[in-house]
Design an enzyme around this catalytic site. Structure first.
Site, PDB file in Angstrom:
ATOM      1  N   GLY A  14      13.869  23.101 -27.291  1.00 41.69           N
ATOM      2  CA  GLY A  14      12.541  22.809 -26.739  1.00 41.69           C
ATOM      3  C   GLY A  14      12.221  21.336 -26.803  1.00 41.69           C
ATOM      4  CG  ASN A  15       9.713  19.560 -24.282  1.00 36.57           C
ATOM      5  OD1 ASN A  15       8.495  19.480 -24.414  1.00 36.57           O
ATOM      6  ND2 ASN A  15      10.286  20.239 -23.286  1.00 36.57           N
ATOM      7  NE  ARG A  16       7.893  14.802 -31.136  1.00 40.27           N
ATOM      8  CZ  ARG A  16       7.930  13.496 -31.311  1.00 40.27           C
ATOM      9  NH1 ARG A  16       9.049  12.834 -31.066  1.00 40.27           N
ATOM     10  NH2 ARG A  16       6.862  12.848 -31.717  1.00 40.27           N
TER      11      ARG A  16
END
Ligand code: C5P
Length: 422
Positions: free
Chosen positions: A215-217
């Site tokens: 995923g990412n932030r």
């Protein structure tokens, strides 16, 4: 601009103080006309000090100046925030039994109403009919926000944030003022009434197994702010929400449709399904460029002492696909969070991306120092084109709400321009 701010008697009356502040910062002269009940929540001295003008509620006060008609006649814009169910009913019925209702009945200026009440009152058929009556008469009614109300209950009925009320009111005033102006002359804040805007937000997750993902932030805050700004400008809004915290989604205004998605492929399906009816599509989501080639059905086990090699395959470029299948004068907007390096600046990378993606506008922010993710403030430059040349706007700094209002104002201006260009 000579603005009248009507304030009715609800707990949200305190937010009127912020609305006065904001209008004064924007050089409006603000005449506050509260109802008698509003003064049970906020005292007249507060309104007088913030507006710099006297405050009365009664048609028999300051009778020598024929206040009950003069205030409405003089107004260039009337905002009522908060508007209670009772006040809305009185306006719909044409009652004029205090200074505020008399002012509304007298004015020929645009009237913007920001309702705030308990959900049951908002959804009551009497209020629904009164709102329909006001809208049919050309009164601009802002959708209430969803969230905590007075006491423990929550739902649609909250007064939208003061900056959203002001942004909407200004877009209404601006659209009225620019009705005869040439299109594409740069009016910020044009109304998006009747437009449908689809916005993706958040960050996609690519499953490795039932419990793990890549995923990412991205928090989704920028996309939520865009949805609020588009809704405040009058648009119908769908938010395609990739893994956005449910607490953040409560900041959305009532009437925003939320389509939850998890992976890039799900996000693509949702955007493509909504493309045919959209006037504009905004890809604010942080989309994973790659996903694991395989997703296991059961949790992956650690085996041996060696590392693990994952094979990734490329995800489709959703934005590029939307551009390729653009319908009519549909406007397509991308976001680019870039970092620079020794050879190339972040802005140059963004410029190249603008050309490669074929979007109408690219909202660029420099994340070299990790400024954007999860924070409330950001700095952007809007890249577009005019007469075949790439144009790069001045750097615009502010809260994600400020930036969103800028993006939505640019979008509204471009939509009008595109449609008027043969
Ligand atoms: O190429 P990059 O990921 O930097 O492009 C950013 C823009 O492209 C964003 O608007 C993002 O939402 C969109 N995007 C996309 N599909 C991808 C990757 C990014 O639509 N696979």
């Amino acid at each position: 601009m000579r603005t009248v701010l009507g304030v009715a008697g609800g707990i949200a009356a305190y937010k009127a103080a912020h609305i006065i502040r904001r209008l004064r910062e924007l050089d409006h002269s603000v005449k506050v006309v509260p109802t008698a009940n509003a003064l049970n929540f906020v005292g007249a001295p507060t309104f007088e000090a913030l507006s710099g003008q006297t405050v009365t509620t009664d048609v028999f006060d300051e009778i020598d100046t024929v206040n009950h008609v003069r205030i409405g006649q003089d107004a260039e814009l009337v905002i009522i925030a908060p508007a209670t169910a009772n006040l809305i009913a009185k306006i719909a019925a044409g009652i004029a039994d205090d200074l505020l209702t008399a002012t509304v009945l007298t004015t020929t200026a645009e009237v913007v109403v920001a309702p705030a009440m308990h959900t049951e009152m908002w959804q009551n058929p009497a209020t629904v009919a009164n709102i329909a009556t006001l809208r049919a008469r050309g009164v601009h009614v802002l959708e209430p926000a969803v969230g905590r109300l007075t006491g423990p209950d929550s739902g649609p009925g909250r007064l939208p944030e003061p900056e959203d009320v002001v942004a909407y009111a200004l877009s209404v005033a601006d659209a009225a003022g620019s009705a005869d102006a040439a299109p594409g002359t740069g009016h910020a804040g044009q109304s998006l009434d009747g437009r449908r805007i689809v916005i993706s937000a958040g960050g996609t997750r690519e499953a490795l197994d039932p419990v793990r993902f890549l995923g990412n932030r991205s928090s989704g805050k920028q996309g939520i702010a865009l949805a609020r700004a588009a809704r405040a400008a009058g648009a119908e809004v769908e938010l395609v929400a990739a893994n956005i915290d449910s607490g953040l989604l409560t900041d959305l205004p009532a009437g925003t449709t939320v389509t939850p998605v998890e992976s890039t492929l799900e996000l693509q399906t949702a955007m493509r399904a909504s493309q045919p009816d959209a006037d504009a599509l905004i890809m604010a989501a942080a989309v994973a460029d790659y996903r694991p080639e395989e997703t296991t059905e059961s949790k992956m086990k650690k085996t041996g002492d060696d590392g693990l090699t994952l094979r990734l395959v490329q995800n489709p470029d959703i934005l590029r696909g939307l551009v390729d299948d653009r319908i009519g004068t549909q406007l397509i907007i991308g976001f680019a969070a870039e970092t620079g390096d020794a050879q190339t600046t972040a802005l140059d990378y963004a410029r190249a991306k603008f050309e490669r993606k074929g979007v109408d506008l690219l909202v660029f922010n420099d994340v070299s120092d990790d400024r954007a993710f999860g924070h409330d403030h950001t700095a952007v430059q809007i890249i577009g084109s005019a007469a075949g040349e790439i144009t790069v706007g001045e750097e615009f700094q502010g809260s994600k709400d400020d930036v969103s209002q800028k993006v939505i104002a640019t979008l509204a201006e471009q939509l009008t321009h595109l449609e008027s260009t043969p």
